[in-house]
Design a protein around this motif. Structure first.
Motif, PDB file in Angstrom:
ATOM      1  N   SER A   1       1.578  -8.086  -4.710  1.00  0.00           N
ATOM      2  CA  SER A   1       2.658  -9.071  -4.586  1.00  0.00           C
ATOM      3  C   SER A   1       2.574 -10.096  -5.713  1.00  0.00           C
ATOM      4  CB  SER A   1       2.576  -9.773  -3.238  1.00  0.00           C
ATOM      5  OG  SER A   1       1.414 -10.556  -3.184  1.00  0.00           O
TER       6      SER A   1
ATOM      7  N   SER B   1       0.803  -1.299   3.427  1.00  0.00           N
ATOM      8  CA  SER B   1       0.992  -2.734   3.628  1.00  0.00           C
ATOM      9  C   SER B   1      -0.096  -3.528   2.908  1.00  0.00           C
ATOM     10  CB  SER B   1       1.014  -3.069   5.110  1.00  0.00           C
ATOM     11  OG  SER B   1      -0.228  -2.797   5.702  1.00  0.00           O
TER      12      SER B   1
ATOM     13  N   ASN C   1      -1.518  -2.465   0.189  1.00  0.00           N
ATOM     14  CA  ASN C   1      -1.109  -2.297  -1.200  1.00  0.00           C
ATOM     15  C   ASN C   1      -0.003  -3.277  -1.575  1.00  0.00           C
ATOM     16  OD1 ASN C   1      -0.801  -1.267  -3.763  1.00  0.00           O
ATOM     17  ND2 ASN C   1       0.566   0.370  -3.100  1.00  0.00           N
ATOM     18  N   SER C   2       0.937  -3.504  -0.691  1.00  0.00           N
ATOM     19  CA  SER C   2       2.018  -4.435  -1.006  1.00  0.00           C
ATOM     20  C   SER C   2       1.518  -5.867  -1.109  1.00  0.00           C
ATOM     21  CB  SER C   2       3.127  -4.335   0.033  1.00  0.00           C
ATOM     22  OG  SER C   2       2.708  -4.892   1.256  1.00  0.00           O
TER      23      SER C   2
ATOM     24  N   ASP D   1      10.657  -8.027  -2.114  1.00  0.00           N
ATOM     25  CA  ASP D   1       9.555  -7.080  -2.162  1.00  0.00           C
ATOM     26  C   ASP D   1       9.976  -5.846  -1.373  1.00  0.00           C
ATOM     27  OD1 ASP D   1       7.102  -5.887  -2.448  1.00  0.00           O
ATOM     28  OD2 ASP D   1       6.165  -7.021  -0.826  1.00  0.00           O
TER      29      ASP D   1
ATOM     30  N   LEU E   1       8.624  -2.871  -1.036  1.00  0.00           N
ATOM     31  CA  LEU E   1       7.546  -2.180  -0.335  1.00  0.00           C
ATOM     32  C   LEU E   1       7.159  -2.929   0.938  1.00  0.00           C
ATOM     33  CD1 LEU E   1       5.642   0.231  -0.419  1.00  0.00           C
ATOM     34  CD2 LEU E   1       4.035  -1.186  -1.675  1.00  0.00           C
ATOM     35  N   GLY E   2       7.070  -4.243   0.850  1.00  0.00           N
ATOM     36  CA  GLY E   2       6.722  -5.029   2.033  1.00  0.00           C
ATOM     37  C   GLY E   2       7.794  -4.967   3.101  1.00  0.00           C
TER      38      GLY E   2
END
Length: 111
Positions: free
Chosen positions: A71, A64, A66-67, A35, A37-38
């Motif tokens: 997910s 965060s 949003n991630s 992931d 973004l995470g």
């Protein structure tokens, strides 16, 4: 009494070599992916905690969240971070930025 007879159907024997087929993967094969973004939000949250930059803490918290919302738990590798840890680091970054303002407060004039 008569015993039940077993009728063999052609192509029913699992040992039959003529029934073999070539292995084909499905169209949507599960791919282990990280992931991004995470992972980047965890890095930025740590950076915010060190630099105490309040202006980056709020977008970091929003990204965060949003991630976590976006997910895909089935596509994440086994050892990767959970979504809750990304949000907790975003909240920790906010606390690290605003805690000195609350605890220390404005300077008192010296008499």
């Amino acid at each position: 009494m008569s015993s039940p007879s077993v009728v063999a159907v052609a192509g029913d024997d699992p040992r039959d070599a003529s029934a073999e087929t070539k292995l084909t993967l499905p169209d949507t094969w599960l791919v282990d992916s990280m992931d991004p973004l995470g992972s980047s939000m965890m890095f930025v949250s740590g950076l915010i905690m060190v630099t105490r930059n309040r202006y980056l803490a709020w977008p970091c918290l929003l990204l965060s969240i949003n991630s976590v919302i976006n997910s895909h738990p089935l596509r994440v590798k086994e050892g990767s971070q959970a979504g809750v840890s990304v949000i907790m680091l975003g909240i920790g970054a906010l606390l690290a930025c605003y805690m000195p303002l609350i605890m220390i407060g404005p300077k008192q004039p010296v008499a």
